[in-house]
Design an enzyme around this catalytic site. Structure first.
Site, PDB file in Angstrom:
ATOM      1  N   GLU A 182       0.827  -1.214   0.000  1.00  0.00           N
ATOM      2  CA  GLU A 182       0.000   0.000   0.000  1.00  0.00           C
ATOM      3  C   GLU A 182       0.861   1.264   0.000  1.00  0.00           C
ATOM      4  O   GLU A 182       0.772   2.108   0.892  1.00  0.00           O
ATOM      5  CB  GLU A 182      -0.933   0.000   1.220  1.00  0.00           C
ATOM      6  CG  GLU A 182      -1.870  -1.168   1.233  1.00  0.00           C
ATOM      7  CD  GLU A 182      -2.961  -1.115   2.304  1.00  0.00           C
ATOM      8  OE1 GLU A 182      -4.030  -1.670   2.082  1.00  0.00           O
ATOM      9  OE2 GLU A 182      -2.729  -0.511   3.364  1.00  0.00           O
ATOM     10  N   GLU A 374      -5.466  -8.323  -1.262  1.00  0.00           N
ATOM     11  CA  GLU A 374      -6.104  -8.147   0.052  1.00  0.00           C
ATOM     12  C   GLU A 374      -7.557  -7.812  -0.186  1.00  0.00           C
ATOM     13  O   GLU A 374      -7.879  -6.912  -0.960  1.00  0.00           O
ATOM     14  CB  GLU A 374      -5.498  -6.983   0.847  1.00  0.00           C
ATOM     15  CG  GLU A 374      -4.209  -7.270   1.513  1.00  0.00           C
ATOM     16  CD  GLU A 374      -3.765  -6.146   2.460  1.00  0.00           C
ATOM     17  OE1 GLU A 374      -4.623  -5.501   3.091  1.00  0.00           O
ATOM     18  OE2 GLU A 374      -2.555  -5.927   2.533  1.00  0.00           O
TER      19      GLU A 374
END
Ligand code: BGP
Length: 479
Positions: A182, A374
């Site tokens: 991320e 995810e």
């Protein structure tokens, strides 16, 4: 090297042959053993409350991540359970401070390297394809406190040294690599994602954006290095995906949403195009930010990724109206809540269709194979006694994953080149934002509570059996 294409199904068809199903974790959220085998402290070892309170001086006993779910000692049992579900993909991260305890040593720590050899042996034995995140919110603490984290250009070389150690040791047996988890989250989480200890409110934008630049260059250098050392390696960037809708059809809201999207797109644009997009350079200049970009940085950035991976949990809205610009709950980026969506127990808005939106947007924009690495529902789970023994009846999680997988399948039918799906926290783990055990994502329940108590015993949840069916049918049971 771009992964070879796979065939695309029509809407409603099962997932294509070769599609990978599995789960994802991060070292700091599962391994525990925070000071075993020569491991040094990482930024996570001083975050007992996730992002809710400032870092502590050193590790404190209330920090659940210090022992996490003890995967360090139980990885065999855990991987056997993943195999029982039929995983063909397992995404996990390597703890940088297991390999380089301080982060600036000349030589890697053999005991740390040997641990991941054993994990990879186990995955190989079960025929599970590994996908490794090189840096998942776990920079060695020493680099944060001595160098100022990613604010320092010095970290690029240290990261490259770490990558060299990984590619040299595991490059022959690991195909998929992700550089920074991320990467766009650093804008909101400078300590967890960027090892910069100055609180966000006090941090100047110049330092923050320079840190982003250092990570982008480090990511590109890692990509080049992987291709040099391990010719079969495929390297992806990892983005926090979050579609940003206009709060109303007012064109001013549409523009505000578009501009907010660009802030996130910029990270993927640099990774996929090999240079900074004009809109970002203009905006930085307008804000008085002058990035120190060397000629060598520009050359390094040209090493673009092979694929794009991302996490997806929520969508948000944006508005130009300051009165309505209220920030809702959500993962690390957050935004204005959407009045038409319901929320999880932690206030994260649930939007399966948003996943199809993201998949189409990313594919159109970058034309690189995609992986969802995810996705999942963080929820409180209760263990109930049934005729067949203790059980967790996590129907809400099944519904969440079903609805998202269904949208993923439809996006493939739209023409999107999606290669795999890894459910987040496939085994219960310590949450990143709140550092709780009670925020559970797993198909496998772990007997550990927020107060640290529990036996660590593993228990298959109802979703475990459901996911096994999904994988066995290659997604055909997804309606
Ligand atoms: C992502 C992180 C993960 C993970 C997940 C869920 O942002 O990459 O590490 O934890 O979100 O968030 P949380 O654990 O805060 O519920």
């Amino acid at each position: 090297m771009t992964p070879a294409p796979i065939s695309r199904p029509l809407v409603g068809d099962p997932f294509p042959e070769g599609f990978l199903f599995g789960g994802a974790t991060a070292a700091n959220q599962i391994e525990g053993a925070y000071d075993v085998g020569g491991k040094g402290p990482s930024v996570q070892d001083v975050l007992p409350d996730g992002d809710q309170t400032p870092p502590t001086e050193g590790p404190t006993s209330d920090n659940l991540k210090l022992d996490a779910i003890d995967h360090y000692h139980r990885y065999r049992e855990d991987i056997a359970l993943f195999a029982e579900m039929g995983f063909t993909l397992y995404r996990f991260s390597i703890a940088w401070s297991r390999i380089f305890p301080r982060g600036d040593e000349e030589e890697p720590n053999e005991e740390g390297l040997a641990f991941y050899d054993r994990v990879l042996d186990e995955l190989e034995r079960h025929g599970i394809e590994p996908m490794i995140t090189i840096s998942h919110y776990e920079t060695p603490l020493h680099l944060a406190r001595t160098y100022g984290g990613w604010g320092s250009r010095r970290l690029i070389d240290l990261f490259e040294r770490y990558c060299r150690a990984l590619f040299t040791r595991y490059g022959h047996r690991v195909r998929y690599w992700l550089t920074f988890n991320e990467i766009n989250a650093v804008l909101e989480q400078p300590f967890m994602a960027g090892a910069i200890e100055t609180p966000l409110e006090e941090l100047d934008q110049q330092t923050l954006h320079q840190a982003v630049h250092h990570q982008l260059v480090a990511s590109a250098r890692a990509t080049r290095l992987a291709h040099e050392i391990a010719p079969n390696a495929q390297v992806g960037c990892m983005l926090l995906a979050m579609p940003i809708y206009p709060l109303t059809p007012d064109p001013a809201d549409v523009l505000a949403a578009q501009q907010a999207e660009q802030t996130n797109y910029a990270f993927g644009d640099v990774h996929c195009r090999g240079y900074y997009p004009e809109y970002l350079l203009k905006r930085l200049r307008r804000d008085g930010i002058e990035l120190a970009i060397t000629e060598q940085d520009r050359i390094d950035l040209r090493h673009t990724v092979d694929f794009v991976s991302f996490s997806y949990y929520i969508s948000v809205c944006e508005t130009a109206d300051p009165e309505r610009r209220v920030r809702g709950e959500g993962n690390f980026l957050g935004g204005v809540p959407n009045p038409s969506l319901s929320s999880s127990e932690w206030g994260w808005q649930i939007d399966p269709v948003g996943l199809r939106v993201v998949l189409n947007a990313y594919w159109d924009r970058w034309q690189k194979p995609l992986f969802i690495v995810e996705n999942g529902l963080g929820a409180v789970d209760g263990v109930v006694q049934t005729d067949c023994g203790p059980m967790v009846l996590d129907d809400a999680r099944i519904e969440f994953l079903h609805d998202h997988l269904s949208q993923a399948r439809d996006a493939i039918a739209d023409g999107v080149d999606l290669r795999g799906f890894a459910a987040w926290g496939c085994i219960d783990l310590v949450s990143a934002s709140t550092a709780q055990m009670s925020k559970r994502y797993g198909f496998i329940h772990v007997d550990r509570e927020d107060d640290g108590g529990g036996t660590m015993r593993r228990l298959r949840k109802k979703s475990f059996h459901w996911y096994r069916e999904v994988i066995a049918s290659h997604g055909a049971v997804i309606g």
